[in-house]
Design an enzyme around this catalytic site. Structure first.
Site, PDB file in Angstrom:
ATOM      1  N   ASN A 154       0.957  -1.237   0.096  1.00 26.60           N
ATOM      2  CA  ASN A 154       0.062   0.102   0.081  1.00 26.60           C
ATOM      3  C   ASN A 154       0.969   1.052   0.024  1.00 26.60           C
ATOM      4  O   ASN A 154       0.169   2.317  -0.410  1.00 26.60           O
ATOM      5  CB  ASN A 154      -1.100  -0.020   1.220  1.00 26.60           C
ATOM      6  CG  ASN A 154      -0.618   0.214   2.454  1.00 26.60           C
ATOM      7  OD1 ASN A 154       0.843  -0.261   2.755  1.00 26.60           O
ATOM      8  ND2 ASN A 154      -1.170   0.662   3.359  1.00 26.60           N
ATOM      9  N   GLU A 252       5.184  -3.087  12.221  1.00 26.74           N
ATOM     10  CA  GLU A 252       3.998  -1.904  12.047  1.00 26.74           C
ATOM     11  C   GLU A 252       2.754  -2.625  11.547  1.00 26.74           C
ATOM     12  O   GLU A 252       3.109  -2.955  10.313  1.00 26.74           O
ATOM     13  CB  GLU A 252       4.739  -0.738  11.238  1.00 26.74           C
ATOM     14  CG  GLU A 252       5.666  -0.181  11.720  1.00 26.74           C
ATOM     15  CD  GLU A 252       5.518   0.724  13.325  1.00 26.74           C
ATOM     16  OE1 GLU A 252       4.235   0.654  13.380  1.00 26.74           O
ATOM     17  OE2 GLU A 252       6.196   0.875  13.933  1.00 26.74           O
ATOM     18  N   CYS A 286      -2.798   2.181   6.450  1.00 27.21           N
ATOM     19  CA  CYS A 286      -2.948   1.866   7.894  1.00 27.21           C
ATOM     20  C   CYS A 286      -3.582   2.819   8.545  1.00 27.21           C
ATOM     21  O   CYS A 286      -4.077   2.572   9.606  1.00 27.21           O
ATOM     22  CB  CYS A 286      -1.559   1.406   8.204  1.00 27.21           C
ATOM     23  SG  CYS A 286      -0.357   2.715   7.951  1.00 27.21           S
TER      24      CYS A 286
HETATM   25  P1  NAP Z   1       0.615  -8.761   4.594  1.00 31.18           P
HETATM   26  O1  NAP Z   1      -0.192  -9.796   3.755  1.00 31.18           O
HETATM   27  O2  NAP Z   1       1.033  -9.153   5.921  1.00 31.18           O
HETATM   28  O3  NAP Z   1       1.963  -8.525   3.604  1.00 31.18           O
HETATM   29  C1  NAP Z   1       3.044  -7.747   3.910  1.00 31.18           C
HETATM   30  C2  NAP Z   1       4.274  -7.982   3.692  1.00 31.18           C
HETATM   31  O4  NAP Z   1       4.762  -9.504   4.177  1.00 31.18           O
HETATM   32  C3  NAP Z   1       4.338  -8.501   2.124  1.00 31.18           C
HETATM   33  O5  NAP Z   1       5.634  -8.167   1.543  1.00 31.18           O
HETATM   34  C4  NAP Z   1       4.227 -10.083   2.146  1.00 31.18           C
HETATM   35  O6  NAP Z   1       4.661 -10.663   0.896  1.00 31.18           O
HETATM   36  C5  NAP Z   1       4.918 -10.521   3.315  1.00 31.18           C
HETATM   37  N1  NAP Z   1       4.786 -11.653   3.851  1.00 31.18           N
HETATM   38  C6  NAP Z   1       3.409 -12.222   3.786  1.00 31.18           C
HETATM   39  N2  NAP Z   1       3.524 -13.575   4.375  1.00 31.18           N
HETATM   40  C7  NAP Z   1       4.905 -13.752   5.182  1.00 31.18           C
HETATM   41  C8  NAP Z   1       5.367 -14.564   5.943  1.00 31.18           C
HETATM   42  N3  NAP Z   1       4.922 -15.687   6.393  1.00 31.18           N
HETATM   43  N4  NAP Z   1       6.666 -14.357   6.460  1.00 31.18           N
HETATM   44  C9  NAP Z   1       7.249 -13.112   5.853  1.00 31.18           C
HETATM   45  N5  NAP Z   1       6.636 -12.160   5.117  1.00 31.18           N
HETATM   46  C10 NAP Z   1       5.401 -12.518   4.531  1.00 31.18           C
HETATM   47  O7  NAP Z   1       0.166  -7.003   4.500  1.00 31.18           O
HETATM   48  P2  NAP Z   1      -0.431  -6.518   3.372  1.00 31.18           P
HETATM   49  O8  NAP Z   1      -1.884  -7.160   3.023  1.00 31.18           O
HETATM   50  O9  NAP Z   1       0.350  -6.431   1.938  1.00 31.18           O
HETATM   51  O10 NAP Z   1      -0.670  -5.094   3.815  1.00 31.18           O
HETATM   52  C11 NAP Z   1      -1.554  -4.447   4.397  1.00 31.18           C
HETATM   53  C12 NAP Z   1      -1.610  -4.331   5.824  1.00 31.18           C
HETATM   54  O11 NAP Z   1      -0.678  -3.577   6.287  1.00 31.18           O
HETATM   55  C13 NAP Z   1      -2.923  -3.651   6.603  1.00 31.18           C
HETATM   56  O12 NAP Z   1      -3.327  -4.456   7.798  1.00 31.18           O
HETATM   57  C14 NAP Z   1      -2.247  -2.359   6.983  1.00 31.18           C
HETATM   58  O13 NAP Z   1      -2.948  -1.606   8.104  1.00 31.18           O
HETATM   59  C15 NAP Z   1      -0.837  -2.625   7.336  1.00 31.18           C
HETATM   60  N6  NAP Z   1       0.195  -1.418   7.190  1.00 31.18           N
HETATM   61  C16 NAP Z   1       0.632  -0.880   8.206  1.00 31.18           C
HETATM   62  C17 NAP Z   1       1.255   0.082   8.284  1.00 31.18           C
HETATM   63  C18 NAP Z   1       1.907   0.792   9.562  1.00 31.18           C
HETATM   64  O14 NAP Z   1       2.848   1.502   9.672  1.00 31.18           O
HETATM   65  N7  NAP Z   1       1.248   0.435  10.754  1.00 31.18           N
HETATM   66  C19 NAP Z   1       1.765   0.812   6.908  1.00 31.18           C
HETATM   67  C20 NAP Z   1       1.057   0.309   5.987  1.00 31.18           C
HETATM   68  C21 NAP Z   1       0.357  -0.973   5.841  1.00 31.18           C
HETATM   69  P3  NAP Z   1       3.809 -11.044  -0.137  1.00 31.18           P
HETATM   70  O15 NAP Z   1       2.586  -9.963  -0.189  1.00 31.18           O
HETATM   71  O16 NAP Z   1       4.538 -10.773  -1.527  1.00 31.18           O
HETATM   72  O17 NAP Z   1       3.530 -12.485  -0.134  1.00 31.18           O
END
Ligand code: NAP
Length: 495
Positions: A154, A252, A286
């Site tokens: 995102n 985060e 987020c």
């Molecule tokens: P996600 O599915 O958890 O993925 C985030 C990253 O983690 C991607 O690069 C993903 O790789 C990787 N990943 C997935 N499974 C993993 C595993 N088992 N081991 C290691 N890495 C793994 O999250 P998203 O859907 O992309 O992002 C949205 C979320 O991020 C929302 O909940 C949002 O609130 C949060 N967010 C938080 C912040 C903050 O600063 N608090 C900022 C932005 C977003 P792949 O997708 O390539 O498989």
């Protein structure tokens, strides 16, 4: 293929070389559903290779004086500035956010480059008196070594800069796994790092899925820090695995951010702030506002203003500068939003606007901006992260109740209050339990020189950006220098 995207198939960036992977997968433009590039699906072997290169490069990089390391970041900032428009357009193509917001995100990366470059001449430690004569005591920051960063789709460039720039200026080498959905920003940033003169191996990009590449990074003995931004489910799994290895991990994660509108608020301003923070990036931030805690005396007037403003939210391809709301990243994201709208209706909230998939002619994934009212604080739509353009009004009777409702969720990222009462402003900034608080502004709009992150279920106590980011990527070393020429025993030889 568009003119901005230079290659058909991306390659990993390891030790300064672009390396092909055996397997690739397609990356789609979420606004059109068209393929824009192929991205590698790497494996453990590529992670091992990148870590070996990083380990070797880091030893030399740590010995480069920090002000010289910072020179690379100054050049990064300038090169990103020169390429701002091109980067922004590519970002819109892979992520979908509207061009204006893409430019804002790239600008955030530029700001971070110059800010962290400044840290090359600070990286402050402490000098402190020693308790014995002729003895000198200091504490200083040291690089950790090889660090792993895992980023979401995102904010594909801003979050990467929040993590990689402090890591690099502090003397670490980086393995970066970007989200598979948005790899082009990683490719572009790696190219700019090379042009800026970063020595080979200090930054390595390994593309691939989280479950393979991310997991291999989490388990690699030579990666001593994992800095992760993403969902709570993934973050919890990573934290458990890092805990087993006593590996430092910065998380985060999600949010359930609220805007509080008190009965003395400037309602026009509040409505503008809600629209921007709820529907900007189609609610896929987020920090997006997904709850509005509104004083019952002004609920009807606020609803009216929101509905009026929502009429002007044009939906479509973010490359068209007249568009205000871009697509949802993928079908899974779209289905999740649809499910939550159904849940909201079943729970008894009143749907005032939207609530449907938007069927344009573009072929992408779009959801119409959605407004619920008369939600209660405990409904699932008031508690769980939806990550789409859906916002729910929760009426309250008092300021105290508003604070209680704001704090009554498992997350703690961002909150905001609209009021003209100075006493309430100060009470709110004290009592809202989130990592970020806004007054008379929506829940989004963080600046890079302040700490970014959340309390409770949003994180594990670390912060991205701000000088606090350095805490993730450095170890503290205490140094005692005895210049008395004799053995002096601490706590014992005190005269
Ligand atoms: P996600 O599915 O958890 O993925 C985030 C990253 O983690 C991607 O690069 C993903 O790789 C990787 N990943 C997935 N499974 C993993 C595993 N088992 N081991 C290691 N890495 C793994 O999250 P998203 O859907 O992309 O992002 C949205 C979320 O991020 C929302 O909940 C949002 O609130 C949060 N967010 C938080 C912040 C903050 O600063 N608090 C900022 C932005 C977003 P792949 O997708 O390539 O498989």
């Amino acid at each position: 293929m568009t003119t901005f995207i230079e290659v058909d198939t991306l390659k990993n960036y390891i030790a300064g070389n672009w390396e092909e992977a055996d397997k690739t997968t397609a990356v789609m433009n979420p606004a059109t559903g068209e393929e824009i590039v192929q991205v590698p699906l790497s494996n453990q072997e590529q992670v091992n290779k990148a870590v070996a290169a990083a380990k070797q490069a880091q030893r030399k990089w740590a010995l480069v004086p920090a002000p010289q390391r910072a020179e690379v970041l100054y050049r990064m900032g300038n090169l990103m500035k020169e390429n701002k428009e091109r980067l922004s357009r590519i970002l819109t193509m892979e992520n979908g956010k509207v061009l204006e917001e893409a430019r804002g995100e790239v600008q955030e990366g530029i700001d971070m480059a110059f800010y962290m470059a400044g840290e090359g001449r600070r990286l402050f430690g402490q000098t402190t008196p020693a308790e014995l004569k002729d003895k000198f005591a200091i504490s200083q920051r040291c690089p950790v070594g090889v660090v792993g960063i895992i980023t979401p789709w995102n904010f594909p460039i801003a979050i990467a800069t929040w993590k990689s720039f402090p890591a690099i200026v502090a003397g670490n080498a980086v393995i970066w796994k970007p989200a598979t959905e948005t790899p082009l920003m990683a490719y572009e940033l790696a190219k700019i790092f090379a042009e800026a003169g970063l020595p080979d191996g200090v930054l390595n990009v390994v593309f691939g899925s989280g479950s393979v590449v991310g997991d291999a990074m989490v388990h690699h003995d030579d990666i001593r820090v994992i800095s992760f931004t993403g969902s709570n489910d993934t973050g919890r799994q990573i934290a458990a695995k890092c805990g087993q290895q006593l590996k430092k991990v910065s998380l985060e994660m999600g949010g359930k951010n609220a805007v509080i509108v008190m009965d003395d608020a400037d309602l026009e301003l509040a409505a503008e702030g809600i629209i921007w923070s709820a529907f900007g990036t189609s609610g896929q931030r987020c920090t997006a506002c997904s709850r509005v805690i509104v004083h019952e005396n002004v609920k009807a007037k606020l609803e009216e203003r929101l509905l009026e403003k929502m009429k002007h939210l044009t939906i479509g391809n973010g490359l068209d500068e007249t568009i205000k709301v871009g697509p949802i990243i993928n079908e899974a994201g779209l289905n999740k939003i649809k499910r939550y709208v159904e849940i909201g209706k079943e729970e008894g909230a009143t749907l005032l606007a939207g609530g449907e998939v938007w069927q344009g002619e573009l072929g992408g994934n779009f959801f119409s901006p959605t407004l619920f009212t008369d939600a209660t604080p405990t409904m699932r739509i008031s508690q769980e992260e939806i990550f789409g353009p859906v916002v729910s009004l929760i009426p309250v009777k008092s300021f105290a109740e508003a604070i209680e409702v704001n704090n009554g969720v498992s997350y703690g990222l961002s909150s905001s209050i609209f009021t003209k009462d100075v006493n309430r402003v100060f009470q709110a900034q004290r009592d809202l339990d989130t990592g970020i608080v806004y007054v008379n502004a929506g829940t989004t709009g963080a600046e890079i020189h302040l700490p970014f992150g959340g309390t409770k279920g949003t994180g594990n106590g670390h912060r991205d950006s701000g000088v606090q980011a350095l805490d993730v990527f450095t170890e503290w070393k205490a140094v005692y220098i005895d210049y008395s020429g004799k053995l002096q025993r601490a706590q014992i030889d005190i005269e």
